[in-house]
Design an enzyme around this catalytic site. Structure first.
Site, PDB file in Angstrom:
ATOM      1  N   CYS A 114     -62.007 -12.293 -28.608  1.00  0.00           N
ATOM      2  CA  CYS A 114     -62.193 -11.076 -27.979  1.00  0.00           C
ATOM      3  C   CYS A 114     -62.738 -10.352 -28.387  1.00  0.00           C
ATOM      4  O   CYS A 114     -63.000  -9.669 -30.032  1.00  0.00           O
ATOM      5  CB  CYS A 114     -60.944 -10.970 -27.945  1.00  0.00           C
ATOM      6  SG  CYS A 114     -60.091  -9.302 -27.160  1.00  0.00           S
ATOM      7  N   SER A 147     -58.726 -14.483 -15.731  1.00  0.00           N
ATOM      8  CA  SER A 147     -60.656 -14.646 -17.320  1.00  0.00           C
ATOM      9  C   SER A 147     -59.980 -15.926 -17.203  1.00  0.00           C
ATOM     10  O   SER A 147     -58.469 -16.572 -17.410  1.00  0.00           O
ATOM     11  CB  SER A 147     -60.258 -14.224 -17.965  1.00  0.00           C
ATOM     12  OG  SER A 147     -60.403 -12.197 -18.053  1.00  0.00           O
ATOM     13  N   LEU A 151     -70.120 -11.652 -26.800  1.00  0.00           N
ATOM     14  CA  LEU A 151     -70.556 -10.794 -27.527  1.00  0.00           C
ATOM     15  C   LEU A 151     -70.017 -11.114 -29.088  1.00  0.00           C
ATOM     16  O   LEU A 151     -68.922 -11.646 -29.227  1.00  0.00           O
ATOM     17  CB  LEU A 151     -69.970  -9.429 -27.059  1.00  0.00           C
ATOM     18  CG  LEU A 151     -70.163  -8.340 -25.653  1.00  0.00           C
ATOM     19  CD1 LEU A 151     -69.677  -7.277 -25.911  1.00  0.00           C
ATOM     20  CD2 LEU A 151     -71.926  -8.626 -25.761  1.00  0.00           C
ATOM     21  N   ASP A 211     -66.709   1.227 -21.779  1.00  0.00           N
ATOM     22  CA  ASP A 211     -65.456   0.083 -22.521  1.00  0.00           C
ATOM     23  C   ASP A 211     -66.137  -0.470 -23.891  1.00  0.00           C
ATOM     24  O   ASP A 211     -65.588  -1.112 -24.131  1.00  0.00           O
ATOM     25  CB  ASP A 211     -64.791  -0.766 -21.440  1.00  0.00           C
ATOM     26  CG  ASP A 211     -64.135  -1.622 -21.779  1.00  0.00           C
ATOM     27  OD1 ASP A 211     -63.252  -1.661 -22.477  1.00  0.00           O
ATOM     28  OD2 ASP A 211     -64.257  -3.243 -20.866  1.00  0.00           O
TER      29      ASP A 211
END
Length: 368
Positions: free
Chosen positions: A22, A121, A194, A276
């Site tokens: 996350c 998701s 990421l 974001d």
């Protein structure tokens, strides 16, 4: 008159899952106050009034709710928000990104009745999804997420699927494609995973290397193009952007536009941020309770952020694919041996010569 998009976090970084990769958990850990709680109705009303004032007369306001998990704010919060937003701006539009764990027929009926676009998701296959997307108790969530998709489909809610591309997913591109396509005809987004803000790239168990990402893009493109030749167009956001550019139209995402500043991120306390990925103390613009949208867009923090985003990697100036790639997303910029560079540049340099001839053919067919 103007149009504005707000990316709203009504539950801040609160979530009922514990996804291992996350990015917002990492963002939250890198600011003074990790969680900003649930958005109060007074803050929501201040946001709605500011957005409507900026858009009037004749402009448009788009609210995209994200998290954490935005549904933790509760259905009553959303009912009130939408009612007040439509009172001040009748053509306001709404979207929401969710993990789907809390969805039931009340939620999906609300989304349908209010024209929400819902992003769900769902990480490709059961194995990949359950490896990284687990609930608080450590259990996999694939079945509950697929059930949420069925509820959304049955209610007639417009839905797209967001798949995070981890290193593991990059090893199984065709399985990911086939699995997602079996779930129905939904637009797809493949988002490269990421790494933490302050850590070295490629060091996590889920990390996606440029080489692996390039291979993933090529294989997924093959699947996409094969369906296109059979008469089925599948919306894949990255390919959609490229096709629009080839047809002389603006792309839909800020990364494909090669510049930042497409929206304002709004935290649960009303705090405003330029992106974001950068809801951090250093980039806090102010609070929607204390400033107008015009003031936020013209603020020193926003100007500084936009100026930083204009600094494209030097290698782009001599790259044949720069008119399409445009440097990519700033969040992927790293400091390499030759200065600023896009971490995934090798992936794009592998993908474009492989796919570009067929992309041009597709653009001619689709936009003739």
């Amino acid at each position: 008159m103007g149009s504005v998009t707000f990316l709203v976090k009504p539950a801040s970084g609160l979530c009922d899952m514990r996804c291992r990769y996350c990015f917002y958990e990492d963002v939250s850990e890198n600011r003074t106050q990790k969680s900003l709680g649930l958005m109060g109705l007074d803050t929501a009303e201040a946001l709605i009034r500011a957005g409507s004032a900026y858009a009037a007369p004749g402009g448009h306001v788009h609210y995209l709710f994200q998290g954490g998990e935005p549904t933790l704010a509760g259905l009553d919060f959303f009912r009130t928000f939408v009612r007040k937003a439509r009172e001040l701006c009748p053509d306001a539009s709404f979207a929401l990104q969710t993990n789907g764990q809390r969805l039931d027929r009340d939620w999906t009926g609300f989304f349908r009745d209010n024209g929400f676009l819902v992003g769900l998701s769902l990480d490709g296959t059961r194995t990949l999804h359950d490896r990284y997307r687990r609930d608080i108790g450590g259990h996999g969530t694939w079945d509950r997420t697929v059930n949420a998709l069925a509820l959304l489909t049955d209610a007639g809610v417009e839905t797209n699927l967001l798949c995070v591309v981890t290193g593991d997913a990059a090893k199984a591109p065709r399985q990911v494609w086939d699995s997602l396509r079996k779930l129905g005809d939904h637009p797809l987004q493949f988002i490269p995973c990421l790494d933490p803000l302050d850590g070295p790239r490629g060091a996590m168990s889920w990390s996606l290397t440029p080489e692996a990402y390039g291979g993933f893009l090529k294989s997924v493109f093959d699947c996409w193009y094969q369906e296109l030749t059979r008469g089925t167009y599948v919306s894949v956001r990255f390919f959609d952007d490229l096709l629009r550019e080839l047809a002389g139209m603006p792309p839909g995402s800020c990364a494909a536009n090669g510049r930042c500043g497409g929206y304002l991120a709004v935290e649960a306390d009303g705090g405003l941020y330029p992106c974001d990925f950068y809801v951090l103390d250093a980039w806090r613009i102010g609070n929607i309770r204390d400033m107008t949208v015009a003031q936020a867009l013209a603020s020193p923090a926003m100007k500084r952020f936009l100026a930083e985003g204009e600094k494209r990697p030097a290698a782009c100036s001599a790259c044949a694919y720069a008119p399409l790639c445009r440097g990519g997303c700033r969040r992927d910029f790293t400091d390499g041996q030759t200065g600023r560079e896009n971490y995934f540049c090798p992936a794009y340099k592998a993908f474009f010569p492989y796919a570009l001839p067929r992309l041009k053919t597709a653009a001619r067919i689709l936009f003739r």
